[in-house]
Design an enzyme around this catalytic site. Structure first.
Site, mmCIF file in Angstrom:
data_model
loop_
_atom_site.group_PDB
_atom_site.id
_atom_site.type_symbol
_atom_site.label_atom_id
_atom_site.label_comp_id
_atom_site.label_asym_id
_atom_site.label_seq_id
_atom_site.Cartn_x
_atom_site.Cartn_y
_atom_site.Cartn_z
ATOM 1 N N LYS A 153 41.152 -27.174 40.126
ATOM 2 C CA LYS A 153 41.075 -27.227 38.378
ATOM 3 C C LYS A 153 40.110 -26.322 38.602
ATOM 4 O O LYS A 153 38.727 -26.390 38.882
ATOM 5 C CB LYS A 153 40.345 -28.359 38.012
ATOM 6 N N LYS A 259 56.989 -31.057 34.510
ATOM 7 C CA LYS A 259 56.570 -32.584 35.018
ATOM 8 C C LYS A 259 57.793 -33.238 34.276
ATOM 9 O O LYS A 259 57.383 -33.526 33.237
ATOM 10 C CB LYS A 259 54.966 -32.615 34.331
#
Ligand SMILES: O=C(O)CCC(=O)c1ccccc1C(=O)O
Ligand SMILES: [Mg+2]
Length: 327
Positions: A153, A259
């Site tokens: 991240k 997703k």
């Protein structure tokens, strides 16, 4: 017309380590497990695991929907769930297609399976690294477990600090490793350019930068994707099938992160991916084994062979006990 008995339970489980993204800290996962049963004793299960900050409905909206449904429902009800409830569409359709694949049991609402089925063997998995400098040690543990692609991240701390860590990380990663950087829409245009420039010239294979800019900055991301060697993957921009179709129509031919847990109807998603042969990278929403199984099945069907799936963080969840409760 077949009629199914419908029931549902809520769950909540804490992450062993909170997930840090540019959107902030995420401490626990809440969702709903649904159950469809037929008179012969067959049943199917599905999981509603919304992430409203990412673009799906809220848990409360999903719960309201479940509470208002009658206890006996038909396929017609399932296929008319509105697009504003994508996580519900995923849960009900996957429960329906899993009908009869679960062993018949006495109790009408079984708990989570005591042993979850093994993950699809045809897939390779990306290991999720913690944000910040914790990544520098963590990749070694994941490497020993067989991971070769890592996701880190960015856009969480200052660019200068993150670039320092990035340099250390890319210097220590073996040549066979691949790295994905996920900015979670947290970069400015200038910062995104800067990162892309650096990734273009680093030794490590940076597979892509995920969602560098906010959803509204579509044309900027389109432009950046044309001007750098390092690929860009849209994630927040394509959270739901509706958004995915929209970005495709507007000309995105780069990578799409999908997703399944929040994308919406799996049958329509499958149709879209097959028709347009998009470059899809499948990813978890930190769902339980119920949603994970359905999502991985789609991923196995629709992933391109060179794209590993982002289902790497399962073991960071307190996975042993997640009780279901009436809500
Ligand atoms: O499970 C994984 O390995 C990746 C999943 C992941 O990063 C993610 C999970 C939930 C919400 C957002 C994201 C993201 O990609 O930004
Ligand atoms: Mg992402």
């Amino acid at each position: 017309m077949k009629v199914y008995h419908f029931d549902f339970r809520c769950y909540r489980r804490r992450f062993l380590q909170p997930l840090v993204t540019s959107h902030g800290m995420w401490h626990s996962r809440e969702g709903i497990i649904i159950h469809l049963g037929d008179p012969r004793g067959s049943y199917g299960r599905g999981e509603i695991a919304p992430i409203s900050w990412f673009g799906s409905e809220t848990l409360k909206q999903a719960l309201d929907f479940c509470c208002k449904l009658p206890r006996e429902i038909t396929e017609e009800v399932i296929f008319s769930i509105p697009d504003s409830l994508p996580a519900c569409q995923f849960a009900f359709e996957s429960a329906l297609s899993g009908m009869g694949k679960w062993p018949v049991r006495e109790d009408s609402f079984p708990l989570f399976p005591s042993s979850s089925p093994p993950d699809a063997e045809s897939l390779t998995y990306t290991g999720l690294l913690p944000a910040g400098k914790a990544a520098l040690n963590q990749w070694k543990t994941l490497w020993k477990r067989g991971y070769r692609t890592f996701k880190w991240k960015i856009g969480v701390d200052g660019t200068t600090k993150e670039l320092e860590i990035f340099e250390l990380l890319t210097r220590s990663l073996p040549p066979a490793a691949k790295l994905r950087l996920d900015a979670n829409a947290g970069l400015s245009y200038e910062e995104a350019k800067f990162w892309l420039e650096i990734c273009d010239h680093v030794q490590t294979n940076v597979e892509f930068i995920e969602q560098p800019l906010p959803v509204q900055k579509f044309s900027e991301m389109l432009e950046l994707s044309a001007n750098f060697k390092t690929a860009i993957a849209l994630d927040e921009s394509v959270a739901t099938l509706t958004q995915l179709q929209d970005c495709f129509e507007k000309g995105w031919r780069g990578i799409f992160v999908i997703k399944p847990g929040i994308a919406g109807s799996p049958s329509r998603l499958r149709q879209f991916c097959q028709q347009h042969k998009i470059d899809a990278v499948f990813s978890s929403v930190f769902e339980t084994s119920v949603g994970r199984q359905a999502a991985l099945q789609l991923a196995a069907e629709l992933s391109r062979s060179n794209r590993s799936v982002g289902f790497g963080m399962n073991n960071s969840l307190e996975s042993a006990e997640h009780s279901l409760f009436k809500c």
